[in-house]
Write an enzyme that holds these catalytic residues in place. Structure first.
Site, PDB file in Angstrom:
ATOM      1  N   SER A 226       3.085 -46.038  20.473  1.00  0.00           N
ATOM      2  CA  SER A 226       1.906 -46.896  20.297  1.00  0.00           C
ATOM      3  C   SER A 226       1.138 -47.029  21.614  1.00  0.00           C
ATOM      4  O   SER A 226       1.712 -46.878  22.703  1.00  0.00           O
ATOM      5  CB  SER A 226       2.359 -48.279  19.832  1.00  0.00           C
ATOM      6  OG  SER A 226       3.165 -48.859  20.840  1.00  0.00           O
ATOM      7  N   CYS A 281      -0.215 -39.897  13.727  1.00  0.00           N
ATOM      8  CA  CYS A 281      -1.293 -40.241  14.673  1.00  0.00           C
ATOM      9  C   CYS A 281      -2.515 -39.384  14.406  1.00  0.00           C
ATOM     10  O   CYS A 281      -3.560 -39.604  15.002  1.00  0.00           O
ATOM     11  CB  CYS A 281      -0.823 -40.075  16.101  1.00  0.00           C
ATOM     12  SG  CYS A 281      -0.429 -38.372  16.471  1.00  0.00           S
TER      13      CYS A 281
HETATM   14  P1  NAD Z   1       6.453 -47.552  19.697  1.00  0.00           P
HETATM   15  O1  NAD Z   1       5.454 -47.589  20.785  1.00  0.00           O
HETATM   16  O2  NAD Z   1       6.861 -48.834  19.074  1.00  0.00           O
HETATM   17  O3  NAD Z   1       7.815 -46.874  20.230  1.00  0.00           O
HETATM   18  C1  NAD Z   1       7.802 -45.664  20.930  1.00  0.00           C
HETATM   19  C2  NAD Z   1       8.981 -45.642  21.888  1.00  0.00           C
HETATM   20  O4  NAD Z   1       8.846 -46.718  22.813  1.00  0.00           O
HETATM   21  C3  NAD Z   1      10.319 -45.817  21.194  1.00  0.00           C
HETATM   22  O5  NAD Z   1      11.241 -44.919  21.744  1.00  0.00           O
HETATM   23  C4  NAD Z   1      10.685 -47.273  21.476  1.00  0.00           C
HETATM   24  O6  NAD Z   1      12.060 -47.481  21.601  1.00  0.00           O
HETATM   25  C5  NAD Z   1       9.997 -47.546  22.801  1.00  0.00           C
HETATM   26  N1  NAD Z   1       9.536 -48.944  22.941  1.00  0.00           N
HETATM   27  C6  NAD Z   1       9.134 -49.784  21.953  1.00  0.00           C
HETATM   28  N2  NAD Z   1       8.738 -50.969  22.469  1.00  0.00           N
HETATM   29  C7  NAD Z   1       8.871 -50.864  23.815  1.00  0.00           C
HETATM   30  C8  NAD Z   1       8.614 -51.745  24.906  1.00  0.00           C
HETATM   31  N3  NAD Z   1       8.127 -52.965  24.716  1.00  0.00           N
HETATM   32  N4  NAD Z   1       8.867 -51.303  26.147  1.00  0.00           N
HETATM   33  C9  NAD Z   1       9.348 -50.071  26.371  1.00  0.00           C
HETATM   34  N5  NAD Z   1       9.628 -49.201  25.366  1.00  0.00           N
HETATM   35  C10 NAD Z   1       9.396 -49.582  24.114  1.00  0.00           C
HETATM   36  O7  NAD Z   1       5.918 -46.517  18.626  1.00  0.00           O
HETATM   37  P2  NAD Z   1       6.521 -46.189  17.184  1.00  0.00           P
HETATM   38  O8  NAD Z   1       6.294 -47.363  16.294  1.00  0.00           O
HETATM   39  O9  NAD Z   1       7.893 -45.651  17.303  1.00  0.00           O
HETATM   40  O10 NAD Z   1       5.592 -44.964  16.735  1.00  0.00           O
HETATM   41  C11 NAD Z   1       4.356 -45.132  16.101  1.00  0.00           C
HETATM   42  C12 NAD Z   1       3.228 -45.049  17.092  1.00  0.00           C
HETATM   43  O11 NAD Z   1       3.272 -43.803  17.777  1.00  0.00           O
HETATM   44  C13 NAD Z   1       1.851 -45.088  16.431  1.00  0.00           C
HETATM   45  O12 NAD Z   1       1.020 -45.917  17.199  1.00  0.00           O
HETATM   46  C14 NAD Z   1       1.390 -43.653  16.476  1.00  0.00           C
HETATM   47  O13 NAD Z   1      -0.008 -43.484  16.452  1.00  0.00           O
HETATM   48  C15 NAD Z   1       1.975 -43.208  17.763  1.00  0.00           C
HETATM   49  N6  NAD Z   1       2.071 -41.762  17.847  1.00  0.00           N
HETATM   50  C16 NAD Z   1       1.173 -41.124  18.641  1.00  0.00           C
HETATM   51  C17 NAD Z   1       1.201 -39.751  18.735  1.00  0.00           C
HETATM   52  C18 NAD Z   1       0.201 -39.028  19.595  1.00  0.00           C
HETATM   53  O14 NAD Z   1       0.327 -37.838  19.728  1.00  0.00           O
HETATM   54  N7  NAD Z   1      -0.784 -39.683  20.178  1.00  0.00           N
HETATM   55  C19 NAD Z   1       2.153 -39.023  18.014  1.00  0.00           C
HETATM   56  C20 NAD Z   1       3.073 -39.714  17.239  1.00  0.00           C
HETATM   57  C21 NAD Z   1       3.017 -41.092  17.155  1.00  0.00           C
END
Ligand code: NAD
Length: 484
Positions: A226, A281
């Site tokens: 995210s 995404c």
């Molecule tokens: P997320 O940001 O919640 O989690 C991603 C990673 O960050 C995970 O490994 C998680 O454990 C870690 N994380 C979560 N909260 C954290 C914090 N407060 N501090 C540090 N690390 C933390 O994302 P998600 O829900 O797993 O995935 C969905 C999101 O990913 C969507 O927003 C989507 O658009 C995005 N995404 C983007 C792409 C791209 O190429 N731009 C590709 C795939 C997914």
């Protein structure tokens, strides 16, 4: 519990994490699949030490030999594609064809990494009489990859083959919501002949990510997830003087013009909004209807009605994700959006404990509404009406995000205008999900990506390596001239 409790994978072995664990729940039916350890700094430190130890030998192997291991890895991905597909389906909830497509993309990015010796063959030039300059790519050392829940196999593979073929050693921190595929990837890499310690998996959540950002032994951090967390990771890793490339969320706009091919547009938009239950995404989440396109919207609704939860529409990742998505829909309806198709309160027979949201289409959404601006990450399409292409483009350009944008039209002039004016990194013309295939790189603009370079393709080589520039002269008889 279907699978035994997960452990970290360090130095080629499964190592118990700490006692703190999280349940891994199947989104499709709510059953318990496994548990995942929520590791801490100690586990990260252990993995970094192991990866540091493995680095000198791994990085000194010629790139052509490192690539051979990835040829083998690619053949193992192909051999076990059915099992890998099923595992993604189980832990993420996407349909079997969607999960299979994910593994196919993993195979494609690995194929790219196998070609690395050809791609990075150096540049040499005689710059003065008898003096040669050359440029070579050198690996950085220990690098880390932090990945999201929506592509448990593909997103880790965006980074693993390229970073490792280029001579780095790695620590992967997969999403705690879908941790099973990561350990399977580790097994396949070991079977392919990857030396122990070159690739390690540390499971966990925020604490592990913070340890990665802070650990002095890690040289570069890639992140996909995210925007909120992408910003945190980018700031924290770079403040510790690491390289960082952090990909964030998206709100992708798709412009539909009255001259667009009706059937092609309707079926593409329906597939784009609902594929992987809208948890991509690259999914279209805002369709900008430019002028009179009611005939296309009518066909779109018919197409979307063919998308049936539990059959050709998978589950969303969790109960809280389902609640969040449904809340967005309800709020938009209260603010005046017209619900053309309603996916709330969806139940799948036999999978009553699964987390399903049906395809949802909301018309007459205003650009200022929350649902028009924020990432919903579910099978929900908002339709925003616009008088002309310039007004439509303003809506897209004012988005905080900039991952992708698409246009559906038969006019080359309009398509070219949209390509030029859209503020997004990946553009589609009559393509609903414009993911660049290899060798073209993947990466968005604005708050969809922080840092230079893209995460795949040629662009990623710059991220995973540093350049060494060498100037050589052997013959004293060579005449002396400038810089000689
Ligand atoms: P997320 O940001 O919640 O989690 C991603 C990673 O960050 C995970 O490994 C998680 O454990 C870690 N994380 C979560 N909260 C954290 C914090 N407060 N501090 C540090 N690390 C933390 O994302 P998600 O829900 O797993 O995935 C969905 C999101 O990913 C969507 O927003 C989507 O658009 C995005 N995404 C983007 C792409 C791209 O190429 N731009 C590709 C795939 C997914």
């Amino acid at each position: 519990m279907k699978y035994s409790p997960l452990q970290n994978y360090i130095a080629g072995e499964l190592i118990p994490g700490n006692a703190n664990v999280l349940e891994v729940i199947s989104p499709s039916d709510g059953t318990l699949l496994s548990t995942v350890p929520l590791s801490n700094y100690e586990a990260v430190n252990k993995a970094v030490k192991v990866a540091e130890k493995a680095f000198p030998e791994w990085s000194s192997i010629p790139v052509k030999e490192r690539a051979q291991i990835f040829y083998k890895y690619k053949s193992l991905l192909e051999k076990y594609i059915d099992d890998l597909t099923y595992l993604v389906h189980e832990e993420n909830g996407k349909t079997i064809p969607e999960a299979r497509a994910e593994i196919e993309k993993s195979i494609e990015v690995t194929e790219y990494a196998c070609a690395m010796p050809q791609i990075i063959s150096g540049e040499v030039l005689e710059v003065s009489k008898g003096v040669e300059c050359r440029i070579e790519h050198f690996p950085l050392g220990v690098v880390a990859s932090i990945t999201p829940f929506n592509f448990p196999n593909m997103v880790p593979n965006w980074t693993i083959p390229n970073a490792l073929v280029l001579g780095n050693t790695m620590l992967l921190k997969p999403s705690e919501q879908v941790p099973l595929s990561a350990n399977r990837i580790a097994e396949l890499l070991k079977d392919a002949g990857l030396p122990d310690g070159v690739f390690n998996v540390v499971h966990g959540s925020q604490e592990v990510v913070e340890a990665i950002c802070d650990h002095p032994g890690i040289q570069a951090v890639s992140f996909v997830g995210s925007t909120r967390v992408a910003k945190i990771v980018y700031k924290r890793a770079t403040s510790n003087l690491k390289r960082a490339l952090t990909l964030g969320g998206a709100k992708n706009h798709l412009f539909v013009l009255p001259d667009a091919h009706i059937q092609m547009t309707a079926s593409n938009v329906a597939a784009s909004m609902s594929g992987c239950a809208g948890q991509r995404c690259m999914a279209v989440s805002a369709m900008v209807a430019v002028g009179p396109v009611d005939h296309i919207i009518a066909q779109l609704v018919l197409e979307a009605k063919k998308i049936i939860p539990g059959i050709n529409l998978g589950a969303v990742i969790s109960r809280s994700a389902k609640e969040r998505i449904e809340h967005y829909i309800t709020e938009a309806e209260q603010e005046g959006a017209v619900v053309l198709l309603d996916g709330r309160n969806c139940k799948v027979a036999g999978k009553e404990n699964g987390f399903y949201v049906g395809p949802t289409i909301l018309d007459h959404v205003k650009p200022g509404m929350k649902i028009a601006k924020e990432e919903v990450f579910g099978p929900v399409l908002v339709i925003i009406r616009s008088e002309n292409i310039d007004d439509a483009l303003k809506i897209q350009q004012s988005s905080l995000y900039g991952n992708a944008a698409s246009v559906f039209t038969q006019s080359g002039g309009i398509a070219k205008y949209v390509i030029e004016k859209s503020s997004a990194g990946m553009i589609g013309v009559n393509i609903g999900v414009p993911v660049p295939r290899e060798p073209f790189s993947f990466g968005g603009w604005n708050e969809s990506k922080f840092g230079v370079c893209d995460i795949t393709g040629k662009s990623s080589i710059e991220f995973w390596t540093k350049l060494k520039k060498t100037t050589v002269k052997w013959n004293p008889e060579s005449k002396t001239n400038w810089m000689n």
